[in-house]
Motif scaffolding. Structure first.
Motif, PDB file in Angstrom:
ATOM      1  N   PHE A  10       0.891  -1.268   0.020  1.00 39.63           N
ATOM      2  CA  PHE A  10      -0.087  -0.199  -0.050  1.00 39.63           C
ATOM      3  C   PHE A  10       0.828   1.230   0.014  1.00 39.63           C
ATOM      4  N   ILE A  11       1.917   1.256   0.636  1.00 40.53           N
ATOM      5  CA  ILE A  11       2.728   2.331   0.937  1.00 40.53           C
ATOM      6  C   ILE A  11       3.440   2.635  -0.506  1.00 40.53           C
ATOM      7  N   THR A  12       3.939   1.544  -1.134  1.00 40.37           N
ATOM      8  CA  THR A  12       4.835   1.556  -2.274  1.00 40.37           C
ATOM      9  C   THR A  12       3.743   2.082  -3.330  1.00 40.37           C
ATOM     10  N   GLN A  13       2.631   1.669  -3.418  1.00 39.75           N
ATOM     11  CA  GLN A  13       1.727   1.888  -4.423  1.00 39.75           C
ATOM     12  C   GLN A  13       0.536   3.171  -4.014  1.00 39.75           C
ATOM     13  N   ARG A  14       0.550   3.829  -3.020  1.00 37.21           N
ATOM     14  CA  ARG A  14      -0.120   4.823  -2.653  1.00 37.21           C
ATOM     15  C   ARG A  14      -0.186   5.962  -3.800  1.00 37.21           C
ATOM     16  N   THR A  15       0.832   6.469  -4.183  1.00 41.54           N
ATOM     17  CA  THR A  15       0.684   7.482  -4.945  1.00 41.54           C
ATOM     18  C   THR A  15       0.236   7.096  -6.361  1.00 41.54           C
ATOM     19  N   SER A  16       0.336   6.009  -6.839  1.00 46.59           N
ATOM     20  CA  SER A  16      -0.201   5.468  -8.048  1.00 46.59           C
ATOM     21  C   SER A  16      -1.437   5.097  -7.882  1.00 46.59           C
ATOM     22  N   LEU A  17      -2.140   4.684  -6.699  1.00 42.90           N
ATOM     23  CA  LEU A  17      -3.438   4.321  -6.376  1.00 42.90           C
ATOM     24  C   LEU A  17      -4.135   5.793  -6.548  1.00 42.90           C
ATOM     25  N   LEU A  18      -3.606   6.738  -5.674  1.00 39.63           N
ATOM     26  CA  LEU A  18      -4.055   8.153  -5.735  1.00 39.63           C
ATOM     27  C   LEU A  18      -4.239   8.663  -7.088  1.00 39.63           C
ATOM     28  N   ARG A  19      -3.350   8.640  -7.680  1.00 41.47           N
ATOM     29  CA  ARG A  19      -3.274   9.235  -9.060  1.00 41.47           C
ATOM     30  C   ARG A  19      -4.605   8.666  -9.978  1.00 41.47           C
ATOM     31  N   ASN A  26     -12.036  12.983 -10.448  1.00 37.62           N
ATOM     32  CA  ASN A  26     -11.677  14.437 -10.662  1.00 37.62           C
ATOM     33  C   ASN A  26     -11.860  15.279  -9.471  1.00 37.62           C
ATOM     34  N   ASN A  27     -11.520  14.580  -8.321  1.00 35.29           N
ATOM     35  CA  ASN A  27     -11.493  15.291  -6.760  1.00 35.29           C
ATOM     36  C   ASN A  27     -10.384  14.592  -6.078  1.00 35.29           C
ATOM     37  N   HIS A  28      -9.420  15.615  -5.680  1.00 29.36           N
ATOM     38  CA  HIS A  28      -8.274  15.144  -4.806  1.00 29.36           C
ATOM     39  C   HIS A  28      -8.876  14.390  -3.473  1.00 29.36           C
ATOM     40  N   SER A  29      -9.706  15.296  -3.033  1.00 30.30           N
ATOM     41  CA  SER A  29     -10.261  15.144  -1.456  1.00 30.30           C
ATOM     42  C   SER A  29     -11.198  13.689  -1.578  1.00 30.30           C
ATOM     43  N   THR A  30     -12.005  13.505  -2.796  1.00 28.80           N
ATOM     44  CA  THR A  30     -12.636  12.326  -2.683  1.00 28.80           C
ATOM     45  C   THR A  30     -11.808  11.078  -2.933  1.00 28.80           C
ATOM     46  N   ALA A  31     -10.587  11.618  -4.125  1.00 28.09           N
ATOM     47  CA  ALA A  31      -9.692  10.392  -4.170  1.00 28.09           C
ATOM     48  C   ALA A  31      -8.935   9.834  -2.668  1.00 28.09           C
ATOM     49  N   GLU A  32      -8.774  10.890  -2.117  1.00 26.96           N
ATOM     50  CA  GLU A  32      -8.136  10.582  -0.711  1.00 26.96           C
ATOM     51  C   GLU A  32      -8.914   9.565   0.208  1.00 26.96           C
ATOM     52  N   ASP A  33     -10.377  10.004   0.355  1.00 25.97           N
ATOM     53  CA  ASP A  33     -11.338   9.248   0.758  1.00 25.97           C
ATOM     54  C   ASP A  33     -11.560   7.730   0.396  1.00 25.97           C
ATOM     55  N   LEU A  34     -11.588   7.505  -0.891  1.00 23.43           N
ATOM     56  CA  LEU A  34     -11.546   6.425  -1.533  1.00 23.43           C
ATOM     57  C   LEU A  34     -10.180   5.615  -1.227  1.00 23.43           C
ATOM     58  N   GLN A  36      -8.534   5.742   1.405  1.00 24.96           N
ATOM     59  CA  GLN A  36      -8.610   5.324   2.575  1.00 24.96           C
ATOM     60  C   GLN A  36      -9.593   4.241   2.750  1.00 24.96           C
ATOM     61  N   GLU A  37     -10.532   4.244   1.993  1.00 27.73           N
ATOM     62  CA  GLU A  37     -11.664   3.096   2.055  1.00 27.73           C
ATOM     63  C   GLU A  37     -11.025   1.978   1.436  1.00 27.73           C
ATOM     64  N   THR A  38     -10.305   2.074   0.316  1.00 26.32           N
ATOM     65  CA  THR A  38      -9.460   0.908  -0.081  1.00 26.32           C
ATOM     66  C   THR A  38      -8.864   0.284   1.023  1.00 26.32           C
ATOM     67  N   TYR A  39      -8.000   0.974   1.602  1.00 25.57           N
ATOM     68  CA  TYR A  39      -6.980   0.297   2.668  1.00 25.57           C
ATOM     69  C   TYR A  39      -8.087  -0.429   3.719  1.00 25.57           C
ATOM     70  N   LEU A  40      -9.156   0.114   3.948  1.00 20.80           N
ATOM     71  CA  LEU A  40      -9.906  -0.597   5.172  1.00 20.80           C
ATOM     72  C   LEU A  40     -10.642  -1.811   4.415  1.00 20.80           C
ATOM     73  N   ARG A  41     -11.021  -1.651   3.182  1.00 14.90           N
ATOM     74  CA  ARG A  41     -11.699  -2.847   2.705  1.00 14.90           C
ATOM     75  C   ARG A  41     -10.669  -3.818   2.263  1.00 14.90           C
ATOM     76  N   VAL A  42      -9.431  -3.784   1.745  1.00 10.34           N
ATOM     77  CA  VAL A  42      -8.486  -4.784   1.652  1.00 10.34           C
ATOM     78  C   VAL A  42      -8.133  -5.504   3.202  1.00 10.34           C
ATOM     79  N   PHE A  59      -5.665  -2.707  -6.537  1.00 12.75           N
ATOM     80  CA  PHE A  59      -6.021  -1.750  -7.631  1.00 12.75           C
ATOM     81  C   PHE A  59      -7.573  -1.874  -7.839  1.00 12.75           C
ATOM     82  N   GLN A  60      -8.041  -3.121  -8.107  1.00 11.61           N
ATOM     83  CA  GLN A  60      -9.199  -3.338  -8.332  1.00 11.61           C
ATOM     84  C   GLN A  60     -10.216  -2.939  -7.449  1.00 11.61           C
TER      85      GLN A  60
END
Length: 173
Positions: A10-19, A26-34, A36-42, A59-60
């Motif tokens: 997650f740490i290694t791929q964080r930037t790529s995931l966020l991009r 199309n929203n940085h704040s929403t992407a950050e929330d998603l 975080q939700e990705t981390y929790l779901r995985v 990624f999926q």
């Protein structure tokens, strides 16, 4: 697959995931929330079963969350009719819930309130600014004079607590 292995991925791929998420929603704040939700779901998925191909799964999961978000936003925009006066919209009755649902919801809120009241004042402030006022992680970090990483870590902890309360409520009558 261990949680520590996932944390490394997650740490290694964080930037790529966020991009990827930012491009999708199309929203940085929403992407950050998603993110975080990705981390929790995985994390939850790892606690339930082994995942052989972790990076593609992460990624999926992120893409699926973004697509769900976009779908919900599209449905919301279709259901919001600008021509209808607010008093008409407010007069539409909400679906009736039975007394058992109401009691369950009240108990869930009480347990959540107890757990959130145990947070530090800074954690409570981060939660309120993020979830109730909709501030971005960067806005919260600047407002509280802490690092972006601190905000992310605190919100991850807080959301884990919230999910735990919600999951425990399903197992209790």
């Amino acid at each position: 697959m261990s949680q520590s292995r996932f944390n490394d991925v997650f740490i290694t791929q964080r930037t790529s995931l966020l991009r990827t998420l930012e491009r999708m929603v199309n929203n940085h704040s929403t992407a950050e929330d998603l993110l975080q939700e990705t981390y929790l779901r995985v994390t939850r998925a790892l606690s339930e079963r082994a995942i052989d191909h972790l990076e593609p799964f992460v990624f999926q999961t992120a893409r699926n969350l973004a697509l769900d978000h976009l779908r919900a936003r599209r449905i919301h925009s279709r259901t919001m009719v600008e021509d209808v006066p607010p008093e008409v919209v407010q007069s539409v009755a909400a679906p009736a819930s039975n007394a058992e649902d109401a009691v369950h919801a009240e108990q869930l809120l009480e347990r959540l309130n107890v757990r959130l009241s145990q947070l530090s004042p800074r954690q409570q402030q981060i939660f309120i600014l993020s979830r109730l006022h909709g501030h971005s992680y960067l806005e919260i970090a600047e407002k509280l004079g802490v690092s972006l990483s601190t905000v992310q870590k605190e919100l991850k902890l807080i959301m884990t607590i919230c999910i735990g309360v919600a999951e425990n409520s399903h197992s209790k009558p």
